[in-house]
Write an enzyme that holds these catalytic residues in place. Structure first.
Site, PDB file in Angstrom:
ATOM      1  CG  ASP A 491      -2.228  -0.883   1.119  1.00 12.89           C
ATOM      2  OD1 ASP A 491      -2.326  -1.039   0.118  1.00 12.89           O
ATOM      3  OD2 ASP A 491      -2.795  -0.916   2.101  1.00 12.89           O
TER       4      ASP A 491
HETATM    5  C1  GLC Z   1      -1.284  -3.780   5.484  1.00  9.85           C
HETATM    6  C2  GLC Z   1      -2.617  -3.778   4.694  1.00  9.85           C
HETATM    7  C3  GLC Z   1      -2.313  -4.783   3.543  1.00  9.85           C
HETATM    8  C4  GLC Z   1      -1.167  -4.329   2.866  1.00  9.85           C
HETATM    9  C5  GLC Z   1      -0.144  -4.088   3.750  1.00  9.85           C
HETATM   10  C6  GLC Z   1       1.120  -3.834   3.029  1.00  9.85           C
HETATM   11  O1  GLC Z   1      -1.100  -5.023   6.187  1.00  9.85           O
HETATM   12  O2  GLC Z   1      -3.519  -4.119   5.614  1.00  9.85           O
HETATM   13  O3  GLC Z   1      -3.780  -4.508   2.638  1.00  9.85           O
HETATM   14  O4  GLC Z   1      -1.251  -5.002   1.706  1.00  9.85           O
HETATM   15  O5  GLC Z   1      -0.275  -3.556   4.624  1.00  9.85           O
HETATM   16  O6  GLC Z   1       1.249  -2.309   2.678  1.00  9.85           O
HETATM   17  C1  GLC Z   2      -0.308   2.497   6.057  1.00  8.16           C
HETATM   18  C2  GLC Z   2       0.367   1.384   6.350  1.00  8.16           C
HETATM   19  C3  GLC Z   2       0.130   0.117   5.677  1.00  8.16           C
HETATM   20  C4  GLC Z   2      -1.327  -0.143   5.437  1.00  8.16           C
HETATM   21  C5  GLC Z   2      -2.034   1.270   5.174  1.00  8.16           C
HETATM   22  C6  GLC Z   2      -3.555   0.861   5.006  1.00  8.16           C
HETATM   23  O1  GLC Z   2       0.199   2.895   4.646  1.00  8.16           O
HETATM   24  O2  GLC Z   2       1.890   1.581   6.426  1.00  8.16           O
HETATM   25  O3  GLC Z   2       1.041  -1.031   6.202  1.00  8.16           O
HETATM   26  O4  GLC Z   2      -1.561  -1.250   4.831  1.00  8.16           O
HETATM   27  O5  GLC Z   2      -1.659   2.067   5.941  1.00  8.16           O
HETATM   28  O6  GLC Z   2      -4.475   1.866   5.615  1.00  8.16           O
END
Ligand code: GLC
Ligand code: GLC
Length: 818
Positions: A491
């Site tokens: 993300d």
């Molecule tokens: C968090 C989010 C997931 C995402 C991950 C890596 O665990 O829930 O959807 O893939 O971060 O950013």
């Molecule tokens: C932030 C976090 C990531 C997560 C995302 C979801 O970017 O770093 O891990 O998946 O929020 O909202």
């Protein structure tokens, strides 16, 4: 290392399936989850936490103040006043030194026991099956030589239902609070907003007459007191306060006399009730308590509580009897047989909503998260996984794109975040295939499912899988690789975001995808893996034209990766908006990323050319450290606007070179695909909680019995420090990895495929596997210490050709020689 570094706060008790905490001052609150259907509670080792019904944001029952000082201040507390001494069985909030303390976190229950001045107080907390209530049974015992006159004060603080506005809209909140007190049943009802649009209330009850109560926080605690010394408790006298606005609470006051050796149980019940619109009231302004009374009657006696508790234990006995390994290695067995499966259930229920790191007011259920979570859970309760798949699919758009999140209460897509995360569609194939392989239930593919929850838009689930597949090939970039969209699994790799405004969220802000060349190698690998699943599913259904078409698209993707996705020693991570390489030796920072190494080695792309092994070696050389594999290397030391949030984190944390445990299993599976069992095992045990528990309870900080999302990486100030425990896709991936790729028991359409990949030291193990109503006793021997490759298999004494054990009813013996 100092003594402090080695300090131990608890230990596993495998026979009871418990983690036993022996010191209340853990390095961080160590929590557990009660409930597994609709009513949920979080409970820390000092009884902190909160409860909610279905949705941690919209139906919050008790209040929690986050990131408070000291840590973890709201909970369900029992104050015991014995003469001038006031104490709590769980140490907090009084923090009176206890003569003994113990917290046992078990499968959906927690038992906290403290003792002081000869009085032992033990509280069993659990949410009975199919019940919207938390039972708290306080058992008191006088082990002293004198008669004790104890004053017991219970205490809970109500949340005004919407946990978000509860924390901010005080101009309204301080005037809306309403309660009712029912002396004859010793019950305090919380009915804020019931007069208008709500048809639900909560109650806090005890099964014994009370000698007083309080429902107004200020009266109970005192405006300038702390929870450690509420004025009512200090004075030893309830005020019988009735809350009107401000902050309603619930406290029972009970006088208990205990002779030497005498015991007494008090059963408290925190319940949630919904009434039909026309049955809301008993009389003007008096709520209808019929259902509440019925609920209280179910837990009025110790026998009833014991029975309900036995049922819960039996429930877990059943769930944890589906897959049982006996490897002779306790650290492996307790994770596989108990804690990993338990964490999978919790992540399935909670998604990423409510933990001590997720506030429960932020995110709903994630499309990709939930699809991955269910892979860890589907063998436990397939019917619930089935429903989840259908719910998730219903938030998809006709072009195969998906809402990134949806609300559990409404099951509708979440507009605030929208869609455009181009990995999302692939995960629907991943989840659905796992479900069918576990259950053999192909009928799910015929279920009519809407797009974007629009009635009339229904197509079959199979059609949803097809549009998912097509979404990738309809969104290819200049190298014929998948366009990344807002982001793929990571993300924080925001290649189209270009955000320079600190006031906008990387996650929700409008992206500038127009004209973008940003492509993802992670989606490419994911597409090859899930695309092959789609192909074999279509073949299975006899849809050969579709299978051929899909196979061609998968082959094209493999070619595109070989042509434009290989950097020489590892797979590239992406191309950015302008078409520049990301995750290449050419880059100064972020030369190599884990996600594409994981997915492209799982897909074995470029196998003939030796790519997977080379890439896995690069992972070892550059990204592996003592605590696991970091996400990228070198870490970003400055903000890169063309990459977004990933470079916003300081080095070694989260997506910037943290050990993001979720993706370690991708490499581990990649290692097993390459047949490198020793490497797979080493990577696996580095993040396996039982191994970490043995070495680093203080450093690791968070709960030692479950995986956390992130462990600080080698570039961080404090490598090995864990954060964001419990709600992480790591749970499902660890399960998938160990059960299917290390122990190698893989559900397949026709039966169980057996394909272990072991460290060369592993000589033998057995797995008991219940599968579609049949029971398999699988005995694997590895006399020559091979890492992979099954020599022969026999089923009930008869040789099986290949490694697929065909399914049939009944009980079977499977002998496997490697
Ligand atoms: C968090 C989010 C997931 C995402 C991950 C890596 O665990 O829930 O959807 O893939 O971060 O950013
Ligand atoms: C932030 C976090 C990531 C997560 C995302 C979801 O970017 O770093 O891990 O998946 O929020 O909202």
């Amino acid at each position: 290392m100092t003594d402090m570094d080695n300090k131990r706060y608890g230990h596993f008790n495998d026979a009871q399936r418990e983690y036993v905490i022996t010191d209340p001052q853990t390095p961080w609150p160590w929590i557990n989850y009660l409930g597994n259907e609709d009513f949920f509670s979080l409970i820390s080792n000092t009884a902190g936490g909160y409860s909610f019904y279905k949705d941690a944001k919209f139906r919050r029952i008790t209040r929690y103040r986050y990131n408070d000082v000291p840590m973890d201040n709201n909970g369900r507390y029992f104050y015991i006043k014995d003469g001038d001494t006031v104490w709590n069985p769980g140490w907090k909030p009084c923090r009176t030194p206890l003569d003994s303390y113990e917290c046992r976190h078990g499968m959906n229950y927690t038992r906290i026991t403290g003792s002081k001045l000869g009085v032992v107080a033990s509280v069993l907390f659990f949410v009975p099956l199919h019940t919207a209530a938390e039972v708290q049974m306080l058992s008191l015992e006088n082990r002293s030589q004198e008669t004790k006159h104890l004053k017991i004060f219970s205490f809970e603080e109500w949340c005004l239902w919407n946990a978000a506005t509860d924390m901010e809209n005080f101009q309204r909140n301080f005037s809306t609070g309403e309660v009712e007190i029912e002396q004859q049943t010793s019950t305090i009802y919380h009915k804020t907003e019931y007069r208008e649009r709500r048809n639900h209330y909560a109650f806090y009850h005890v099964n014994t007459p009370i000698q007083g109560f309080d429902t107004d926080r200020e009266s109970f605690v005192g405006l300038y007191n702390e929870y450690s010394a509420p004025q009512v408790v200090v004075e030893g006298k309830p005020r019988n306060s009735v809350a009107h606005g401000w902050s309603p609470v619930a406290s029972h006051y009970i006088e208990v006399e205990l002779k030497p050796g005498e015991k007494r149980d008090l059963i408290f019940l925190l319940g949630y009730i919904e009434n039909e619109q026309d049955k809301k009231w008993e009389s003007k302004k008096v709520i209808n308590k019929e259902k509440a009374h019925a609920l209280m009657d179910r837990f009025a006696t110790r026998e009833q509580v014991d029975q309900a508790f036995d049922k819960l234990r039996e429930y877990w006995d059943r769930l944890l009897d589906i897959f049982v390994v006996d490897s002779g290695n306790d650290k492996l067995d307790r994770m596989v047989n108990i804690w990993n499966q338990y964490q999978c259930m919790v992540t399935f229920c909670m998604s990423r909503s409510a933990s001590f790191f997720e506030s429960g007011i932020g995110r709903g259920m994630g499309f990709r998260d939930s699809n991955q979570d269910l892979v860890g859970f589907v063998h436990q309760i397939p019917e619930r996984a089935r429903q989840r798949i259908l719910d998730i699919a219903a938030t998809q758009f006709p072009d195969g794109g998906c809402y990134h999140q949806y609300q559990p209460l409404t099951k509708r897509g979440n507009n605030d975040i929208g869609g455009g995360f181009n990995d999302d569609p692939c995960w629907l194939i991943f989840g659905t295939v796992a479900y069918i392989k576990e259950t053999g239930d192909f009928s799910i593919l015929d279920e009519p499912v809407t797009f974007d929850n629009q009635p009339g838009s229904e197509v079959s689930l199979l059609e949803h899988l097809k549009v998912s597949f097509n979404h990738v090939i309809n969104n290819l970039g200049p190298h014929r690789l998948p366009l990344i969209g807002r982001a793929d699994w990571n993300d924080c790799l925001n290649l189209n975001c270009f955000s320079m405004d600190p006031d906008e969220s990387f996650q929700t802000t409008e992206n500038k995808s127009e004209g973008s060349k940003a492509e993802s190698l992670m989606i490419a690998g994911l597409f090859v893996v899930t695309g092959r699943d789609y192909v074999s599913l279509c073949r299975h259904l006899g849809h050969n034209d579709e299978a051929d078409r899909a196979q061609k698209a998968v082959d094209d993707m493999v070619q595109a990766v070989e042509k434009s996705g290989w950097d020489g020693k590892w797979y590239l991570r992406a191309y950015d908006f302008f078409g520049h390489k990301i995750g290449s030796d050419e880059n100064e920072e972020g030369k190599i990323f884990i996600e594409s190494q994981g997915w492209c080695t799982m897909a074995a792309i470029g196998k003939e050319k030796g790519y997977p092994e080379r890439a896995l070696d690069s992972v070892k050389e550059r990204m592996e450290c003592e605590h696991g594999i970091v996400l990228n290397n070198p870490a970003f030391t400055t903000y890169h606007v063309e990459m977004g949030e990933i470079s916003s984190y300081p080095e070694g944390y989260k997506e910037n070179a943290g050990i993001f445990c979720h993706n370690n299993p991708w490499v581990i599976i990649g290692e097993t695909v390459a047949g490198r069992g020793d490497d797979a095992w080493r990577h696996y045990t580095k993040i396996l909680p039982s191994y970490v528990e043995e070495k680093y309870q203080t450093l690791h900080k968070v709960e030692p019995y479950v995986n956390c999302q992130m462990v600080a990486g080698k570039d961080a100030a404090c490598p090995g420090e864990g954060k964001n425990s419990w709600l992480t896709g790591t749970a499902a991936w660890m399960w998938y990895t160990v059960s299917e790729f290390i122990l190698g028991i893989q559900p397949d359409y026709e039966g169980l495929r057996i394909d272990p990949c072991l460290p060369s030291t592993a000589k033998e193990y057995t797995v008991k596997r219940r599968f579609r109503g049949a029971l398999y006793h699988i005995h694997v021997v590895n006399p020559d210490g091979h890492q992979k490759g099954v020599k022969r298999i026999s089923l009930d004494g008869k040789a099986v050709s290949g490694n697929l054990v065909p399914w049939s009813e009944g009980e079977h013996k499977v002998e496997v020689v490697m």
